[in-house]
Design an enzyme around this catalytic site. Structure first.
Site, PDB file in Angstrom:
ATOM      1  N   SER A 129       4.073   2.054   8.499  1.00 37.72           N
ATOM      2  CA  SER A 129       3.837   1.108   7.425  1.00 37.72           C
ATOM      3  C   SER A 129       5.135   0.873   6.678  1.00 37.72           C
ATOM      4  O   SER A 129       5.805   1.828   6.283  1.00 37.72           O
ATOM      5  CB  SER A 129       2.793   1.649   6.458  1.00 37.72           C
ATOM      6  OG  SER A 129       1.532   1.291   6.907  1.00 37.72           O
ATOM      7  N   HIS A 166       0.828  -1.221   0.000  1.00 38.04           N
ATOM      8  CA  HIS A 166       0.000   0.000   0.000  1.00 38.04           C
ATOM      9  C   HIS A 166       0.859   1.267   0.000  1.00 38.04           C
ATOM     10  O   HIS A 166       0.373   2.331  -0.327  1.00 38.04           O
ATOM     11  CB  HIS A 166      -1.066  -0.011   1.105  1.00 38.04           C
ATOM     12  CG  HIS A 166      -0.597   0.275   2.500  1.00 38.04           C
ATOM     13  ND1 HIS A 166      -0.315  -0.709   3.421  1.00 38.04           N
ATOM     14  CD2 HIS A 166      -0.393   1.442   3.143  1.00 38.04           C
ATOM     15  CE1 HIS A 166       0.039  -0.157   4.569  1.00 38.04           C
ATOM     16  NE2 HIS A 166       0.008   1.151   4.433  1.00 38.04           N
ATOM     17  N   ASP A 181       1.442  -7.684   2.450  1.00 39.80           N
ATOM     18  CA  ASP A 181       1.439  -6.264   2.100  1.00 39.80           C
ATOM     19  C   ASP A 181       2.882  -5.790   1.864  1.00 39.80           C
ATOM     20  O   ASP A 181       3.444  -5.062   2.673  1.00 39.80           O
ATOM     21  CB  ASP A 181       0.768  -5.480   3.237  1.00 39.80           C
ATOM     22  CG  ASP A 181       0.331  -4.100   2.809  1.00 39.80           C
ATOM     23  OD1 ASP A 181       0.873  -3.594   1.806  1.00 39.80           O
ATOM     24  OD2 ASP A 181      -0.549  -3.517   3.470  1.00 39.80           O
TER      25      ASP A 181
HETATM   26  N1  ARG Z   1      -4.835   0.441   7.668  1.00 40.84           N
HETATM   27  C1  ARG Z   1      -3.548   0.559   7.050  1.00 40.84           C
HETATM   28  C2  ARG Z   1      -3.055   1.999   7.123  1.00 40.84           C
HETATM   29  O1  ARG Z   1      -3.578   2.769   7.860  1.00 40.84           O
HETATM   30  C3  ARG Z   1      -3.552   0.021   5.662  1.00 40.84           C
HETATM   31  C4  ARG Z   1      -4.334   0.805   4.649  1.00 40.84           C
HETATM   32  C5  ARG Z   1      -4.278   0.253   3.236  1.00 40.84           C
HETATM   33  N2  ARG Z   1      -5.058  -0.958   3.047  1.00 40.84           N
HETATM   34  C6  ARG Z   1      -6.390  -0.976   2.696  1.00 40.84           C
HETATM   35  N3  ARG Z   1      -6.994  -2.128   2.566  1.00 40.84           N
HETATM   36  N4  ARG Z   1      -7.069   0.124   2.469  1.00 40.84           N
HETATM   37  O2  ARG Z   1      -2.452   2.622   6.304  1.00 40.84           O
HETATM   38  N1  GLU Z   2      -1.265   1.238   7.650  1.00 43.22           N
HETATM   39  C1  GLU Z   2      -0.620   2.255   8.421  1.00 43.22           C
HETATM   40  C2  GLU Z   2       0.377   3.069   7.581  1.00 43.22           C
HETATM   41  O1  GLU Z   2       0.197   3.233   6.405  1.00 43.22           O
HETATM   42  C3  GLU Z   2      -0.027   1.642   9.625  1.00 43.22           C
HETATM   43  C4  GLU Z   2      -1.127   1.294  10.505  1.00 43.22           C
HETATM   44  C5  GLU Z   2      -1.182   2.137  11.738  1.00 43.22           C
HETATM   45  O2  GLU Z   2      -1.803   3.210  11.733  1.00 43.22           O
HETATM   46  O3  GLU Z   2      -0.565   1.686  12.720  1.00 43.22           O
HETATM   47  O4  GLU Z   2       1.303   3.653   8.094  1.00 43.22           O
END
Ligand code: ARG
Ligand code: GLU
Length: 722
Positions: free
Chosen positions: A657, A89, A215
């Site tokens: 991330s 991502h 990921d």
């Molecule tokens: N929750 C993670 C973050 O805050 C991953 C986001 C990307 N993945 C998704 N399925 N939208 O960035």
């Molecule tokens: N998916 C998050 C990022 O893009 C990390 C998840 C979190 O917030 O800990 O940094």
């Protein structure tokens, strides 16, 4: 007998409790301070390295393998030829930009078979921290001329080098650190798994444990022939790093020490109770409500047709990511009684500082400031959610407010200004025109109308009568507060639903400003946009900034007091601010709610359990299913089982991330990519019992590269330890 049993139970219980206490450590720690603050504890928890192995400016250390990726993610070097790994991502934009219908890298993945197939990415950077330095004394001494003080510190720090430097405030401006960085500008895409592996589970599984996606994506840093950063050039060569990480196939087990090294973005652990109350009572519920409404519209559209699904996939992902996070955060803060806990903390603080006149009025001041802040934050957030979730053409047309306003001023300006305004107007028109293809590629009028119908009434009812902009209110009343009537009326007279009309309008307007602007003045959507954005920019935002600046000043004082009075009793860490940090904890499952217990790892069997043929989020490609049948896991398996993801108790946030998750020897065991949603209150209040970060097991990543993608040559480029 009974009595003995009771005692054993008590002892067991005590051990369990104390064990969980030692497992998780709150905090995102400054690498150069690990030696004094954390090393002993880290060693007690199992670390076999020294603080110097993690951060050292005189010889190479782990920090030299950790890179800021782009502006908001973390990545790390895993070969002596500049190979970088981060999340899928985090590389999504690049993967998408190289994809087309013929070469659908998002769907089928991408693997460069040799260096010359690796794909350059304009604008993408990877940044190494060369060194950091506490410059609090110098900044404080030059505070009267802050900008020049900082400028001078930075230029002195990088004189005679190709480095850059920044100074960042910590602890609300009670400390300042200087960072010398080396920015690499030729970063190429090497490989990415198909979305059905990298994003398996999609938005449904986002923030969720159990988790089953890999990921990750792979990039490579290129440099000039002197191993120095350079703009993209065909003659650039792979970077020879100071340090790259060893990759461990040794496996992971519950209780193992873990550390996360990366660039966490933003936390607010020291907010006063008044601020937490505003978030839990007002802001999060309101944002969730607005997004629930817009997501319902978008999701209904996405199951209607493939075309709509593709148009709205990325928008729904963006809206849903924060939506889901806020829900977890709200629940977590309420469960923790965060406001109460903050009040207890404040009472304790006041007790310690009771002889210090600086603090005698602080809480009263906060109370007063937050009284003013609360309704302003409410309307500010309401407007910003309206812009994100309401009809998209309102946002599109807002790009014309500035050129329009400049046009209105033309008659009152001197010749030189007129010339420069005209130039700027033309530039804005061109920029607007250039944005139209992209906008309309992912736009549907009917969906957009439904968005207005669903979202505007919530805004009108919720934002408060006095906060509704003049024209919007008039139109809402004219429509007798009926969402259909209001929407149909707004959409009845506008060119903003039609790309060709807009392009033609731009061409005509460039020929005659007055004709074009007259048309604009009769466009319902433009007028609405000018009205709501005007209210936001000229009324609500400036008021908000005034009170917020006062609050930030008080926060600086409060933080100073916390450091002074509590810092003696308790080890403190500064909030995340996108600078390099270390968090540490252990591999560990958790119980999100009473009666449940989450295992600490998932396996490939779980992927196939979730498999839904033809589904947008849970489909699998035939090759994957074929490999699953063969169960050829080899050295990537643990007791014959292929682990996919695991949980640990590291304090992380957005920006972490892609961060390396390292074992006690500093070897790579996984890539951080998410938190469980029951953990997301950790941005404001950390709970060792419930806060878990989600990591993709590096062995699953290697299995995908080796067995699925046939890219064993990349695995062979790494330094594998087993
Ligand atoms: N929750 C993670 C973050 O805050 C991953 C986001 C990307 N993945 C998704 N399925 N939208 O960035
Ligand atoms: N998916 C998050 C990022 O893009 C990390 C998840 C979190 O917030 O800990 O940094």
């Amino acid at each position: 007998m009974i009595r003995r049993n009771f005692i054993t139970k008590t002892i067991v219980l005590f051990f369990l409790l104390s064990a969980t206490k030692v497992f998780a450590v709150e905090g995102m720690w400054i690498p150069m301070l690990l030696k004094s603050l954390n090393e002993d504890e880290m060693k007690n928890m199992g670390l076999r390295l020294t603080a110097d192995d993690i951060y050292n400016v005189n010889t190479s250390s782990l920090k030299d393998a950790v890179f800021l990726f782009g502006r908001g993610c973390t990545s790390e070097l895993i070969s002596d030829k500049g190979m970088l790994i981060t999340n899928h991502h985090c590389g999504f934009g690049q993967i998408q930009s190289h994809s087309s219908l013929e070469n659908d890298y998002l769907k089928y993945g991408f693997w460069a078979k040799e260096l010359k197939e690796e794909l350059p990415n304009k604008g993408l950077t990877a940044t190494r921290i060369v060194r950091m330095e506490n410059v609090t004394t110098q900044v404080m001494a030059g505070m009267a001329d802050y900008d020049n003080t900082v400028k001078k510190l930075c230029s002195d720090a990088v004189a005679g080098t190709h480095y850059t430097a920044v100074v960042r405030p910590f602890y609300y401006g009670n400390e300042y650190y200087l960072f010398v960085t080396e920015v690499f500008k030729d970063v190429r895409l090497v490989g990415a798994p198909p979305s059905s592996i990298g994003v398996f589970g999609g938005d449904t599984d986002n923030w969720i444990w159990p988790r089953h996606n890999a990921d990750f994506s792979i990039f490579r840093i290129y440099v000039d022939k002197n191993n120095k950063p350079a703009d993209y050039s065909e003659s650039n060569v792979p970077y020879k790093p100071i340090k790259h990480l060893e990759v461990s196939l040794k496996g992971v087990k519950e209780g193992d020490f873990t550390m996360v090294y990366g660039f966490p973005g933003r936390t607010q652990e020291y907010l006063p109770s008044y601020a937490v109350e505003v978030i839990t009572a007002d802001l999060n519920p309101m944002r969730i409500k607005m997004r629930t409404a817009s997501l319902a519209v978008i999701r209904a559209a996405m199951i209607q047709s493939d075309a709509l699904r593709i148009k709205y996939a990325s928008k729904s992902a963006g809206i849903a990511n924060a939506w889901k996070k806020w829900q977890g955060e709200l629940k977590g803060l309420n469960r923790l009684n965060a406001v109460e806990k903050k009040k207890i903390f404040e009472a304790e603080f006041l007790q310690l500082a009771k002889n210090d006149p600086n603090y005698s009025n602080l809480m009263k001041d906060f109370e007063g400031l937050y009284k003013t802040y609360r309704p302003l934050a409410w309307s500010l957030e309401y407007y910003s959610e309206l812009f994100t979730n309401g009809a998209e053409i309102v946002r599109l047309s807002s790009a014309l407010i500035e050129p329009y306003e400049k046009y209105k001023l033309l008659t009152t300006q001197d010749t030189a200004t007129v010339r420069s305004f005209k130039k700027q107007i033309n530039e804005s028109l061109d920029k607007f025109s250039a944005s139209l293809d992209g906008f309309f590629q992912n736009y549907d009028v009917e969906v957009d109308k439904k968005l207005m119908k669903a979202v505007y009434p919530i805004f009108f009812e919720g934002v408060g009568d006095s906060n509704i902009s003049v024209l919007a209110k008039k139109e809402w009343l004219l429509a007798k507060m009926n969402a259909d009537a209001f929407t149909n009326n707004q959409f009845s007279k506008t060119m903003f639903t039609n790309k060709d009309k807009l392009k033609k309008w731009v061409e005509d307007t460039k020929k005659s400003f007055s004709k074009g602007m007259k048309l604009l003045e009769k466009d319902k959507i433009f007028l609405l946009s000018k009205d709501v954005y005007g209210k936001y920019n000229h009324d609500i935002y400036p008021q908000f900034i005034t009170v917020n600046t006062n609050i930030q000043d008080k926060m600086t004082l409060y933080m100073k007091g916390i450091l002074q009075y509590l810092g003696k009793k308790k080890r403190l860490y500064p909030d995340a601010n996108s600078t390099l940090r270390v968090s540490y904890g252990k591999v560990q499952g958790f119980s999100p709610v009473d009666g449940t217990n989450y295992n600490w790892f998932t396996t490939i069997d779980g992927i196939v359990e979730k498999y839904k043929p033809g589904d947008y989020e849970f489909d699998l490609l035939p090759k994957f299913l074929e490999l699953y049948k063969q169960k050829d896991y080899g050295r990537y398996a643990q007791n014959g089982v292929l682990h996919v993801a695991f949980l640990a108790s590291n304090h992380t946030t957005g920006g972490n991330s892609g961060s390396p998750v390292l074992n006690a020897d500093g070897q790579l065991i996984g890539i951080n990519f998410d938190r469980a949603w029951e953990s997301t209150m950790s941005d404001i209040m950390y709970d060792p019992e419930k806060c878990r970060n989600i990591i993709v097991d590096i062995r699953y990543v290697l299995w995908v590269m080796d067995k699925y993608a046939g890219a064993k040559y990349l695995v062979d480029e790494m330094t594998i330890v087993q």
